[in-house]
Each structure stands twice: as structure tokens, then as C-alpha cells.
Design a protein around this motif. Structure first.
Motif, PDB file in Angstrom:
ATOM      1  N   LEU A   4       0.859  -1.190   0.000  1.00 34.31           N
ATOM      2  CA  LEU A   4       0.000   0.000   0.000  1.00 34.31           C
ATOM      3  C   LEU A   4       0.895   1.239   0.000  1.00 34.31           C
ATOM      4  N   ILE A   6       0.849   5.175   0.492  1.00 36.77           N
ATOM      5  CA  ILE A   6       0.001   6.230   1.069  1.00 36.77           C
ATOM      6  C   ILE A   6       0.688   7.582   0.899  1.00 36.77           C
ATOM      7  N   ASN A  12      -1.103  15.376  -4.156  1.00 34.52           N
ATOM      8  CA  ASN A  12      -1.913  15.394  -5.387  1.00 34.52           C
ATOM      9  C   ASN A  12      -1.654  16.650  -6.227  1.00 34.52           C
ATOM     10  N   GLU A  46      -1.500  -0.932  -4.164  1.00 33.92           N
ATOM     11  CA  GLU A  46      -2.681  -0.079  -4.019  1.00 33.92           C
ATOM     12  C   GLU A  46      -2.180   1.290  -3.613  1.00 33.92           C
ATOM     13  N   GLN A  47      -2.779   2.347  -4.169  1.00 32.53           N
ATOM     14  CA  GLN A  47      -2.360   3.690  -3.748  1.00 32.53           C
ATOM     15  C   GLN A  47      -3.516   4.423  -3.114  1.00 32.53           C
ATOM     16  N   TYR A  48      -3.196   5.278  -2.143  1.00 30.81           N
ATOM     17  CA  TYR A  48      -4.207   6.085  -1.455  1.00 30.81           C
ATOM     18  C   TYR A  48      -3.608   7.445  -1.157  1.00 30.81           C
ATOM     19  N   GLN A  49      -4.364   8.499  -1.475  1.00 30.77           N
ATOM     20  CA  GLN A  49      -3.904   9.860  -1.151  1.00 30.77           C
ATOM     21  C   GLN A  49      -5.039  10.586  -0.436  1.00 30.77           C
ATOM     22  N   SER A  50      -4.698  11.309   0.622  1.00 35.76           N
ATOM     23  CA  SER A  50      -5.700  12.136   1.282  1.00 35.76           C
ATOM     24  C   SER A  50      -5.043  13.383   1.853  1.00 35.76           C
ATOM     25  N   CYS A  55      -8.289  10.537   7.807  1.00 32.36           N
ATOM     26  CA  CYS A  55      -8.474   9.582   6.696  1.00 32.36           C
ATOM     27  C   CYS A  55      -7.219   8.733   6.518  1.00 32.36           C
ATOM     28  N   LYS A  59      -7.070   4.710   6.903  1.00 32.94           N
ATOM     29  CA  LYS A  59      -6.535   3.830   5.844  1.00 32.94           C
ATOM     30  C   LYS A  59      -5.469   2.893   6.411  1.00 32.94           C
ATOM     31  N   SER A  63      -5.778  -1.295   6.683  1.00 32.01           N
ATOM     32  CA  SER A  63      -4.830  -2.149   5.956  1.00 32.01           C
ATOM     33  C   SER A  63      -4.363  -3.340   6.789  1.00 32.01           C
TER      34      SER A  63
END
Ligand code: DQA
Length: 144
Positions: A4, A6, A12, A46-50, A55, A59, A63
Motif C-alpha cells: 500500500l 500512502i 496530489n 494499491e495507492q491512497y492519497q488524502s 483519513c 486507511k 490495511s
């Protein structure tokens, strides 16, 4: 193997934000690099940006039991967030910290990393390639 990736606030905005510090590559370029790395290394990424601290904590918690490793650039929360540090400690998943810029040669407040205390390794100042280096490190570590 599932890793993952993050990213915290303003990542972004890559390509737009302070190109003299973060370079001209965009967030879309980073996502493409992650996809390419996943294909080449035959792993799941998997990628996640916040932009929101809670949040990011959610995440990390979610995980637990689902991913083998975490690559994290907590961005500005690196230097402030005990909550992200505690979440990484709570799940106890092998983690590597990444910073696009060389935080050591910037303002003194950027030289404190809370999240880094729960990470096996920190890669800084390597641009987007730092993410690839972190993934390769974790893959190697997890295979041993
Ligand atoms: C950063 C460095 C942080 O100090 C900053 O707040 C960021 C990005 C980096 O990748 O170089 O947003 O984590």
C-alpha cells in the motif's frame, strides 16, 4: 505480495506545487510509475492519497491483515502527526517512509519525523524514484 502506497496532503498537487522543490512530474506521473513498478515486479500495489489526517489514520488501520508492506509519504503530517505514528505502530506492518525532497536540507521543522519512528527506512531527496526504491526495498525485505 501487496504493498500500500500512502500519500498525505498536497502530494496530489505535484507538478503544480513548488516545482523548484518537488520537480515538474505530476501526481498522474507518480501513479503511472507505481503501476509500472507493480507490473515489472509482479506485485500488487494499491495507492491512497488524502489531505486529511484522520483519513490517513483510517486507511492505515484498514490495511491491517490486508497488505504486506506500506510505503508512506505523510507530507506535512510527517512533522506533526503522532496519530499517524501510532497507527503505523498499531498495525505493525513493515513500512518505509518516502520524501520527494531532501527534507534534511530544508527548514529545521522538516527534520523531525514522527511517522519515521515506525518505519524501517527513510528515502529522501530522490524525487519520484524514491517510491520505486522504497517498494523494491520492501519486496526484498518481505521475501527474506
Ligand atoms: C514532503 C516533505 C514535507 O516536508 C512536505 O510538507 C511535503 C512533501 C516530501 O515529499 O518531500 O508536503 O513529504
Amino acid at each position: 505480495m501487496k504493498i500500500l502506497v500512502i500519500n498525505g496532503p498536497n502530494i496530489n498537487m505535484l507538478g503544480i506545487r513548488e516545482p523548484g522543490i518537488y520537480g515538474s512530474n505530476t501526481f498522474a506521473d507518480l501513479l503511472a510509475l507505481l503501476e509500472q513498478t507493480a507490473r515489472e515486479e509482479n506485485i500488487e500495489i494499491e495507492q491512497y492519497q488524502s489531505n486529511h489526517e484522520g483519513c490517513l489514520v483510517d486507511k492505515i488501520q484498514e490495511s491491517f491483515g490486508k497488505v504486506d508492506g506500506i510505503v508512506i509519504n505523510p507530507a506535512a503530517y510527517t512533522h506533526t502527526s503522532v496519530a499517524i505514528l501510532d497507527a503505523l505502530k498499531a498495525v505493525s506492518i513493515p513500512a518505509v517512509e518516502v520524501h520527494i525532497s531532501d527534507v534534511d536540507s530544508r527548514e529545521p521543522f522538516r527534520q523531525i519525523s514522527y511517522a519515521g519512528l515506525a518505519c524501517q527506512k527513510t528515502i529522501k531527496g530522490q524525487g519520484l524514484q524514491g517510491y520505486r526504491q522504497a517498494i523494491l526495498y520492501l519486496k526484498d525485505f518481505l521475501q527474506k
